[in-house]
Scaffold this active site. Sequence first.
Site, mmCIF file in Angstrom:
data_model
loop_
_atom_site.group_PDB
_atom_site.id
_atom_site.type_symbol
_atom_site.label_atom_id
_atom_site.label_comp_id
_atom_site.label_asym_id
_atom_site.label_seq_id
_atom_site.Cartn_x
_atom_site.Cartn_y
_atom_site.Cartn_z
ATOM 1 N N HIS A 457 79.858 18.359 19.588
ATOM 2 C CA HIS A 457 80.259 18.067 18.215
ATOM 3 C C HIS A 457 81.773 18.029 18.051
ATOM 4 C CE1 HIS A 457 76.186 19.636 16.373
ATOM 5 N NE2 HIS A 457 76.059 18.513 17.069
ATOM 6 N N ALA A 458 82.470 17.367 18.935
ATOM 7 C CA ALA A 458 83.932 17.326 18.865
ATOM 8 C C ALA A 458 84.406 16.594 17.610
ATOM 9 C CB ALA A 458 84.494 16.643 20.101
#
Length: 519
Positions: A457-458
């Site tokens: 989930h960057a």
Amino acid sequence: MMYDYVIVGAGSAGCVLAARLSEDPDVKVCLVEAGGPDSVPNIQVPALFGELFRTRCDWDYDSHEEPQLGNRRIFLPRGRVLGGTSSINAMLYIRGNKLDYDGWNQPGWSYEELLPYFRRSESNERGESYYHGADGPMSVSDGRSKNPMSTALVEAAQQAGQPFNEDFNGASQDGFGYFQLTQRSGHRCSTAKAYLHPAMSRPNLTVETHLQVHRVLIENGRAVGVLGERLDQEVVIRAEREVILSSGAYNSPKLLMHSGIGDGALLHGLGLPVVVDNPRVGQNLQDHAFVPLIFSHEEPVSLLIAEDPKYHREFEEQGTGPLTSNGPECGGFVRTRPGLQAPDVVYFSGPLMFPDSGLSIPTAHAITYGPVMLTPRSRGQVTLVANDPTTKPKIEHRYYADEDDLVTAVQGVRIAMDIAGQQALKPYTTTRHQAPESDSDADIAAFVRRRTHSIFHAAGTCALGDVVDAELKVRGVDGLRVADVSIMPNVGRGAPNASAIMIGEKAAALVSESVPVAG
């Protein structure tokens, strides 16, 4: 090749942008994707998303050595295919919390101002409501796998004192329940499927695949196109109005830096031109760290059963059964300490053994679940190590660099162990395949450092206010915007794909200068 708009990256936001902008027949839109078409069969089968890792559909990134994780490198898959990461992810549809968007403190980006764009994108099978849309392109559905381990996990959480939550995108996030998914009739519904494919017959939309963009062309302070490469041949695509980067939290800052927009000292040291000296490009990198516990057992109910041909027939004929599983079918949001305004941990639970970030083969029937840290204080960065644009970026997440994140993770694991001890889960927790040695702080902390990996989930590397303004325009350059999760000042309390779709919708309205979507 001349177009009005050139969009770089056919991912969760880029497909939305291309479809929306090309609704105007008077503009010419070009969407550029480094990968190929989303015709790979495994993309359409939800339970097989892990088999897309490290294939031609994946950028196959890794972090640099992570000091707080024993110098391990962390696997970071990103979609390199039409649909981007929405074509290879776990299909969770979870928006951020109201506090997240309000906390961005940017005009036009509060929760109430963004909710119409969420609703506009969505076709929720539960129907229209204050929180949901029913006639948008993106299908949002309840899961069809209905694995008994998922039911048991939700029941065990309630036995441990956690409330039930029917809709994590509704009035409150707190509690446990079943996640809604970006699926249509049990099949994956990526942004390519929902937005792009219906628009590809338009004569004013061109989609270029297998074309990796190396840099934005900037002349006299204005973006005028992009330069890339296909099969060792240089390709230039010109933009009369704007270039829009939708390449994600790793590749958008990389492209900006190769275009001369970034830390001037770094760029100068690599022999790159300095067009705009902005040291914030590539900074503020955030991710959701995941600490998976794995319990194996003898019950023949995990996704290992999906290998049976009868379940393949069920999937093809009815769109139901284990092959529709997205992995983390259920879970819940909790607050690990008193006084928090909103949850700081979410639990993801999948009815399978998910070892080694999904890169190892399951060896037994098992359940995998654990805490995901939603509000990390630690910040990393994306930088360059060479002036060759084909070189992968240097990614440093710096998980647990802030000690408070480790404290949250330890408490999150404690809550997970409490849920594991409840009656409803007992048939599925007979063997501790991957769990702390004891319940001491030291053993749990050691387990956290040893087993943490990314939940992919960057976000945050081209943040609103730092790199782009409230209209997503890159500071210091005309005709250039960024529209993807890299613009999020914080990663938020959700799965970023839902926010990426919203950002695509919002960006399309900003770019076309249309009347704001009515609430």
